[in-house]
Enzyme design. Structure first.
Site, PDB file in Angstrom:
ATOM      1  N   GLU A 223       0.889  -1.172   0.000  1.00 27.23           N
ATOM      2  CA  GLU A 223       0.000   0.000   0.000  1.00 27.23           C
ATOM      3  C   GLU A 223       0.922   1.215   0.000  1.00 27.23           C
ATOM      4  O   GLU A 223       1.417   1.628   1.048  1.00 27.23           O
ATOM      5  CB  GLU A 223      -0.902  -0.019   1.250  1.00 27.23           C
ATOM      6  CG  GLU A 223      -1.810  -1.239   1.337  1.00 27.23           C
ATOM      7  CD  GLU A 223      -3.000  -1.171   0.374  1.00 27.23           C
ATOM      8  OE1 GLU A 223      -3.271  -0.089  -0.168  1.00 27.23           O
ATOM      9  OE2 GLU A 223      -3.643  -2.210   0.169  1.00 27.23           O
ATOM     10  N   CYS A 257      -2.346   9.307   2.281  1.00 29.06           N
ATOM     11  CA  CYS A 257      -1.834   8.711   1.040  1.00 29.06           C
ATOM     12  C   CYS A 257      -2.721   9.035  -0.149  1.00 29.06           C
ATOM     13  O   CYS A 257      -2.243   9.084  -1.275  1.00 29.06           O
ATOM     14  CB  CYS A 257      -1.713   7.204   1.201  1.00 29.06           C
ATOM     15  SG  CYS A 257      -3.247   6.428   1.709  1.00 29.06           S
TER      16      CYS A 257
HETATM   17  P1  NAD Z   1       7.972   4.896   5.166  1.00 27.50           P
HETATM   18  O1  NAD Z   1       8.060   4.109   3.919  1.00 27.50           O
HETATM   19  O2  NAD Z   1       9.091   5.803   5.504  1.00 27.50           O
HETATM   20  O3  NAD Z   1       7.790   3.947   6.443  1.00 27.50           O
HETATM   21  C1  NAD Z   1       6.731   3.007   6.559  1.00 27.50           C
HETATM   22  C2  NAD Z   1       7.152   1.876   7.469  1.00 27.50           C
HETATM   23  O4  NAD Z   1       8.264   1.226   6.879  1.00 27.50           O
HETATM   24  C3  NAD Z   1       7.583   2.272   8.886  1.00 27.50           C
HETATM   25  O5  NAD Z   1       6.997   1.398   9.835  1.00 27.50           O
HETATM   26  C4  NAD Z   1       9.092   2.100   8.863  1.00 27.50           C
HETATM   27  O6  NAD Z   1       9.581   1.664  10.109  1.00 27.50           O
HETATM   28  C5  NAD Z   1       9.269   0.997   7.843  1.00 27.50           C
HETATM   29  N1  NAD Z   1      10.575   1.040   7.184  1.00 27.50           N
HETATM   30  C6  NAD Z   1      11.372   2.105   6.991  1.00 27.50           C
HETATM   31  N2  NAD Z   1      12.508   1.739   6.365  1.00 27.50           N
HETATM   32  C7  NAD Z   1      12.428   0.415   6.166  1.00 27.50           C
HETATM   33  C8  NAD Z   1      13.280  -0.561   5.568  1.00 27.50           C
HETATM   34  N3  NAD Z   1      14.476  -0.229   5.053  1.00 27.50           N
HETATM   35  N4  NAD Z   1      12.872  -1.843   5.521  1.00 27.50           N
HETATM   36  C9  NAD Z   1      11.680  -2.183   6.024  1.00 27.50           C
HETATM   37  N5  NAD Z   1      10.816  -1.319   6.597  1.00 27.50           N
HETATM   38  C10 NAD Z   1      11.183  -0.034   6.669  1.00 27.50           C
HETATM   39  O7  NAD Z   1       6.594   5.696   5.065  1.00 27.50           O
HETATM   40  P2  NAD Z   1       5.978   6.754   6.069  1.00 27.50           P
HETATM   41  O8  NAD Z   1       6.793   8.010   5.999  1.00 27.50           O
HETATM   42  O9  NAD Z   1       5.726   6.140   7.390  1.00 27.50           O
HETATM   43  O10 NAD Z   1       4.555   7.023   5.370  1.00 27.50           O
HETATM   44  C11 NAD Z   1       4.397   7.904   4.304  1.00 27.50           C
HETATM   45  C12 NAD Z   1       4.274   7.164   2.995  1.00 27.50           C
HETATM   46  O11 NAD Z   1       3.333   6.110   3.117  1.00 27.50           O
HETATM   47  C13 NAD Z   1       3.719   8.050   1.878  1.00 27.50           C
HETATM   48  O12 NAD Z   1       4.410   7.766   0.694  1.00 27.50           O
HETATM   49  C14 NAD Z   1       2.270   7.627   1.769  1.00 27.50           C
HETATM   50  O13 NAD Z   1       1.673   7.850   0.538  1.00 27.50           O
HETATM   51  C15 NAD Z   1       2.361   6.171   2.094  1.00 27.50           C
HETATM   52  N6  NAD Z   1       1.086   5.685   2.594  1.00 27.50           N
HETATM   53  C16 NAD Z   1       0.353   4.832   1.833  1.00 27.50           C
HETATM   54  C17 NAD Z   1      -0.880   4.398   2.282  1.00 27.50           C
HETATM   55  C18 NAD Z   1      -1.737   3.466   1.477  1.00 27.50           C
HETATM   56  O14 NAD Z   1      -2.697   2.963   2.010  1.00 27.50           O
HETATM   57  N7  NAD Z   1      -1.420   3.202   0.229  1.00 27.50           N
HETATM   58  C19 NAD Z   1      -1.361   4.829   3.516  1.00 27.50           C
HETATM   59  C20 NAD Z   1      -0.579   5.693   4.257  1.00 27.50           C
HETATM   60  C21 NAD Z   1       0.655   6.112   3.805  1.00 27.50           C
END
Ligand code: NAD
Length: 489
Positions: A223, A257
């Protein structure tokens, strides 16, 4: 369990491997939870949401330094209760094996699809809706009969701690567990051999997660994010469009998002749109600094990122319309006024990156064809919003563009519709949750052929030159070979 990839863990690292082993063992001891067990699990979550309503609102607000109470109710708690109610009502039907067509060559036989729990589902959670985006996939996973491990976001620590506490109160650790921690924990978490992994987060990290999952051939639901466009048709009343879009964009200060990322507006209506949008925003948020209804930016880092987008835009010649009704100084807060950007160009960060905050570029267009081409020339977004009373034209735009989901004459509300799948396409994600698609996403659709006492195979078995096989061959020839289909028939 495959163990080769499981690295030694640091002292503060939760013992992820042991939790997973315990969950897998518990799953094997009860691999097909019945309807009553699944409902019991969902009911516990329903009750916990009701019992902890105020604590959830407080924790999320603490993480944001201010999150509007109504937004937490509307976008975290209510859709979860609705999602649980959806599965409570339909679960029996969803769990039933589905009868499917039996070809002549297999008759007599009963052909069906059984929806079997996959086992243990891993769920990685972002910070922007730290409760909903943790528990909404969980609801689908539990309805489908699975166990689950969740990794909360390090950027919403109060929500993560509360989530861990609530889940530990209502479920045993081998049923559902929440772990907290930073990137190191997240990275180890996504390397675990789950039976399914749901990742909600950025497209960039999504790629890393998919690679980690590929090592175990773990199926993923991604997602992700992206730039969700809004297209306003010239015939649509611009004030009405501005007011509906302002409602969506204002939620969580644009940190959603599926937030409208940019507006494709008929060229001669750009000024009217900006003025109507600003009026609606001023009416909804007459002040910003001490207004509890206006949500702040989650971290200094995110605020710096967004400030950087604005600076980059002005440096490159864009015009900003900052909507700060009382012209308040927001200096030492993480609040950020909604800002419209005019004259944005493709080299600016506001058009290159997902915005994910209270910034909205308004891009003029001359023909609908041009607007459609603009969308299609860019990565497929998570959502697309089209404003037009004409249903035929709207269907045409939907058919000619790709997006994870869409709203016509609204923004973001498709996330709240329990009965439709939610998920992206290509760079905005893959797989779905919500609705029957969500149930199936977390189930193995197992095709089963069930033969009875009459074994027709015995009559057609070798030696092949037998009466039944020849009769079968003739029947097939009659059905297909003499009735060629399509062009050239
Ligand atoms: P992010 O990708 O920075 O982090 C998301 C999660 O991934 C966190 O729990 C983090 O700990 C983990 N993570 C970070 N680095 C990682 C790695 N190297 N390996 C594995 N896991 C890792 O995203 P964010 O800043 O928390 O959220 C914002 C982003 O999420 C935006 O791009 C937004 O559009 C997207 N988003 C999508 C949806 C959806 O339903 N499609 C919903 C909410 C947010």
């Amino acid at each position: 369990m495959q163990e080769s990839h499981l690295k030694p863990v640091a002292a503060e690292m939760p013992d992820l491997e042991s939790i997973l082993i315990a969950q897998k063992q518990a799953y094997l001891a009860d691999p097909a939870p019945d309807h009553a067990t699944r409902i019991r699990r969902l009911d516990k979550l329903h009750n916990a949401l009701l019992d902890n309503r105020a604590r959830i609102i407080a924790a999320v607000s603490q993480d944001f330094s201010n999150r509007a109470e109504a937004e937490t109710e509307l976008a975290e708690i209510m859709p979860l209760l609705d999602g649980i109610a959806y599965y409570r009502k339909r679960l029996r039907g969803l769990m039933k094996p589905q009868r499917r067509h039996a070809p002549l060559t297999l008759m007599p036989a009963r052909i069906e699809v059984q929806y079997q729990p996959v086992g243990v589902v891993g769920i990685v959670v972002p910070w922007n809706f730290p409760i909903f985006l943790a528990l909404s996939p969980l609801v689908g996973a539990l309805a489908a009969g699975n166990r689950a491990m969740l990794k909360a976001s390090e950027f919403a620590p109060a929500s993560g701690d509360l989530l861990r506490e609530i889940i530990a109160e209502i479920y045993s650790a081998d049923e559902v567990t929440v772990v907290t921690g930073g990137v190191e924990v997240a990275s180890e978490f996504t390397k675990l051999p789950f039976d399914h992994l749901v990742f909600t987060g950025s497209t960039q990290v999504g790629k890393i997660v998919m690679k980690a999952a590929a090592e175990n051939l773990t199926p993923v639901t991604l997602e992700l994010g992206g730039k969700s466009p809004v297209i306003i048709h010239p015939d649509f009343p611009i004030a009405e469009a501005a007011s509906r879009i302002a409602f969506g964009k204002g939620i969580n200060a644009g940190q959603v998002c599926v937030s409208p990322d940019y507006i494709l507006c008929p060229r001669d209506q750009v000024n009217a749109f900006c003025s109507d949008f600003a009026d609606t925003m001023r009416g909804a948020y007459p002040s910003l600094r001490d207004n509890g209804d206006f949500t702040a930016i989650i971290t200094d880092r995110q605020k710096t990122r967004l400030d950087g987008y604005l600076k980059d835009a002005t440096d490159k010649g864009a015009e900003l319309i900052t909507i700060n009704p009382q012209a308040e100084d927001l200096g030492n807060t993480r609040k950020m006024p909604m800002t419209l950007v005019l004259g944005a160009t493709d080299d600016m960060l506001v058009l290159r990156e997902e915005i994910f905050g209270p910034i909205l570029p308004v891009i003029p267009y001359d023909t609908i064809e041009e607007a459609i081409a603009y969308v299609n020339a860019r990565p497929r977004p998570l959502a697309l919003y089209y404003f037009d009373w004409d249903k035929k034209r709207a269907d045409d735009v939907l058919a000619r563009t790709h997006s994870g989901g869409a709203c016509v004459n609204d923004t973001m509300s498709h996330v709240m519709a329990d009965d439709i799948p939610f998920g992206g396409i290509g760079p905005s994600g893959m797989g779905h949750y919500h609705g029957k698609e969500g149930f199936r996403n977390f189930s193995k659709a197992k095709g089963v052929v069930r033969k009875g006492r009459i074994n027709a195979t015995a009559f057609v078995a070798p030696p092949w030159d037998n009466f039944m096989f020849n009769a079968l061959r003739k029947m097939q020839a009659l059905r297909f070979r003499r009735r060629r289909i399509g062009p050239g028939s």
